[in-house]
Enzyme design. Sequence first.
Site, PDB file in Angstrom:
ATOM      1  N   CYS A   1     -10.879  -2.002  21.187  1.00  0.00           N
ATOM      2  CA  CYS A   1     -10.601  -0.951  22.187  1.00  0.00           C
ATOM      3  C   CYS A   1      -9.687   0.134  21.625  1.00  0.00           C
ATOM      4  CB  CYS A   1      -9.970  -1.570  23.434  1.00  0.00           C
ATOM      5  SG  CYS A   1      -8.310  -2.250  23.157  1.00  0.00           S
TER       6      CYS A   1
ATOM      7  N   TYR B   1      -5.746  10.834   3.997  1.00  0.00           N
ATOM      8  CA  TYR B   1      -4.408  11.040   3.429  1.00  0.00           C
ATOM      9  C   TYR B   1      -4.541  11.729   2.068  1.00  0.00           C
ATOM     10  CZ  TYR B   1      -2.920   8.337   7.392  1.00  0.00           C
ATOM     11  OH  TYR B   1      -2.703   7.924   8.684  1.00  0.00           O
TER      12      TYR B   1
ATOM     13  N   GLN C   1       0.852  -1.204   0.000  1.00  0.00           N
ATOM     14  CA  GLN C   1       0.000   0.000   0.000  1.00  0.00           C
ATOM     15  C   GLN C   1       0.883   1.247   0.000  1.00  0.00           C
ATOM     16  OE1 GLN C   1      -2.156   1.705   3.434  1.00  0.00           O
ATOM     17  NE2 GLN C   1      -4.038   1.354   2.304  1.00  0.00           N
TER      18      GLN C   1
ATOM     19  N   ARG D   1      -7.654  -4.922  13.093  1.00  0.00           N
ATOM     20  CA  ARG D   1      -7.472  -5.096  14.543  1.00  0.00           C
ATOM     21  C   ARG D   1      -7.597  -6.550  14.995  1.00  0.00           C
ATOM     22  NH1 ARG D   1     -11.687  -0.585  16.154  1.00  0.00           N
ATOM     23  NH2 ARG D   1     -12.546  -1.342  14.162  1.00  0.00           N
TER      24      ARG D   1
ATOM     25  N   CYS E   1     -10.878  -9.830  19.500  1.00  0.00           N
ATOM     26  CA  CYS E   1     -10.693  -8.370  19.539  1.00  0.00           C
ATOM     27  C   CYS E   1     -11.959  -7.680  20.057  1.00  0.00           C
ATOM     28  CB  CYS E   1     -10.379  -7.892  18.118  1.00  0.00           C
ATOM     29  SG  CYS E   1     -10.311  -6.107  17.920  1.00  0.00           S
TER      30      CYS E   1
HETATM   31  C1  LIG Z   1      -2.811   0.203  14.279  1.00  0.00           C
HETATM   32  C2  LIG Z   1      -3.549   0.450  12.971  1.00  0.00           C
HETATM   33  C3  LIG Z   1      -2.842   0.900  11.861  1.00  0.00           C
HETATM   34  C4  LIG Z   1      -3.516   1.113  10.647  1.00  0.00           C
HETATM   35  N1  LIG Z   1      -2.780   1.477   9.526  1.00  0.00           N
HETATM   36  C5  LIG Z   1      -3.407   1.575   8.322  1.00  0.00           C
HETATM   37  C6  LIG Z   1      -2.665   1.799   7.136  1.00  0.00           C
HETATM   38  O1  LIG Z   1      -1.430   1.848   7.122  1.00  0.00           O
HETATM   39  N2  LIG Z   1      -3.366   1.930   5.968  1.00  0.00           N
HETATM   40  C7  LIG Z   1      -4.740   1.821   5.923  1.00  0.00           C
HETATM   41  O2  LIG Z   1      -5.333   1.923   4.840  1.00  0.00           O
HETATM   42  N3  LIG Z   1      -5.464   1.601   7.026  1.00  0.00           N
HETATM   43  C8  LIG Z   1      -4.838   1.455   8.222  1.00  0.00           C
HETATM   44  N4  LIG Z   1      -5.560   1.140   9.340  1.00  0.00           N
HETATM   45  C9  LIG Z   1      -7.031   0.943   9.215  1.00  0.00           C
HETATM   46  C10 LIG Z   1      -7.371  -0.525   9.005  1.00  0.00           C
HETATM   47  O3  LIG Z   1      -6.800  -1.052   7.818  1.00  0.00           O
HETATM   48  C11 LIG Z   1      -8.918  -0.743   8.911  1.00  0.00           C
HETATM   49  O4  LIG Z   1      -9.385  -0.034   7.782  1.00  0.00           O
HETATM   50  C12 LIG Z   1      -9.673  -0.310  10.158  1.00  0.00           C
HETATM   51  O5  LIG Z   1      -8.960  -0.574  11.364  1.00  0.00           O
HETATM   52  C13 LIG Z   1     -11.043  -1.000  10.273  1.00  0.00           C
HETATM   53  O6  LIG Z   1     -10.918  -2.405  10.226  1.00  0.00           O
HETATM   54  P1  LIG Z   1     -10.942  -3.349  11.550  1.00  0.00           P
HETATM   55  O7  LIG Z   1     -12.257  -3.113  12.243  1.00  0.00           O
HETATM   56  O8  LIG Z   1     -10.808  -4.739  11.013  1.00  0.00           O
HETATM   57  O9  LIG Z   1      -9.806  -2.936  12.411  1.00  0.00           O
HETATM   58  C14 LIG Z   1      -4.915   0.915  10.565  1.00  0.00           C
HETATM   59  C15 LIG Z   1      -5.613   0.453  11.688  1.00  0.00           C
HETATM   60  C16 LIG Z   1      -4.948   0.209  12.877  1.00  0.00           C
HETATM   61  C17 LIG Z   1      -5.720  -0.344  14.065  1.00  0.00           C
END
Ligand SMILES: Cc1cc2nc3c(=O)[nH]c(=O)nc-3n(C[C@H](O)[C@H](O)[C@H](O)COP(=O)(O)O)c2cc1C
Length: 364
Positions: A347, A172, A101, A323, A344
Amino acid sequence: MSVLFQPVSIGTLQLRNRFVRSATQDYLGHPDGTISTPEIQLYQELAAGGVGLILTGHAYVQHPLGRASVNQNAIYDDRFIPGYRRLAEAVHAEGAALILQVSHAGRQTPPDWPAALEPVAPSAIPDGRTGRTPRALTEAEIWSLVDAYAAAMGRAQAAGCDGVQLHVAHGYLLAAFLSPYTNRRTDAWGGSVANRGRILQEILARGRRLVGASYPVLVKLNTTDGIDGAGTLTLAEVVTIARHPVAWGVDAIEVSGGHREFKGVMSRPGILTPAQEAYFAPAARAVKAAVAVPVLLVGGLRSRAVMEAVVTDGTADLVALSRPLICEPDLVRRLEAGQATASCVSCNACFNPAGLKCWRPERP
Ligand SMILES: Cc1cc2nc3c(=O)[nH]c(=O)nc-3n(C[C@H](O)[C@H](O)[C@H](O)COP(=O)(O)O)c2cc1C
């Protein structure tokens, strides 16, 4: 066999199942942006845990203004290629695919940003989180960014990654161009949806010339700014926007939303029941109805039942998680063995620049 564990394709790329580790910045890179040994181990563990595809944390395409956080990986120079090659080899050895990415911080620069460095963005709209107002990019700077993104796409391919994903989400730079909230330009790069998407169109055109027609190129797309009101991104615009990159040769779209300024939109906290899961599903359905390429859904997917439902009811083709895989890197194997849901609790303690792990205090 559950549809989730069946192979699927994104363009020319064959994946062993429909589970994707969504891009996740791990704060574990070397300060100069190169890949570290702990990162190789993290990705190896994820791949061994069963996911079909891993999207890397976002790597910045231009130095120094593109950096978004401490110890973030970079891809603005050929010297970053060997590290990604090692990462790709580690992931491939475990049977998973790796997609890089690429991004630029835009107005969302890190808290430790030196005062002398001015963040850049489509327009000079103050950022409520950093308290800073970026400088509007000049036309020449926009073209140099187009070249920087295209070169980064070429480096992903040179490193042996299985594809590249343009980060057009979460506020971004490219997401900031798409949104009327952050893009108030009156030249060819602002105003209409077509103008706001022009930078993406130019990047895809130049990038494709470097990587060829069959190299998988994905987009992670913002479907909402995360605030209501006039002058913000609407779902109708998003659907139009989603059709454009597909016409320009994008192989899959991942649906997400939010800006760092508006907390709790991208990574909604407290997802504890099935009804709270898949919070971008309505947007994914709208995008999927408009495009003929695979759609990846991210955001709050936790239980096997909900993941199966979003694929079987046609909301999305692949399920992407961030997460839950920080908490349980082997979650896919666990779901396959009969675990019903991720451990998960959303949090958000994992947003910790000290390094990527589950920081939940009461975690067993
Ligand atoms: C610690 C952390 C770092 C993340 N870094 C990125 C990233 O580099 N690029 C991106 O598109 N999304 C990033 N995200 C967002 C996740 O890819 C995702 O879109 C978001 O957490 C929702 O999904 P989930 O409920 O499965 O966590 C990040 C999320 C977390 C928790």
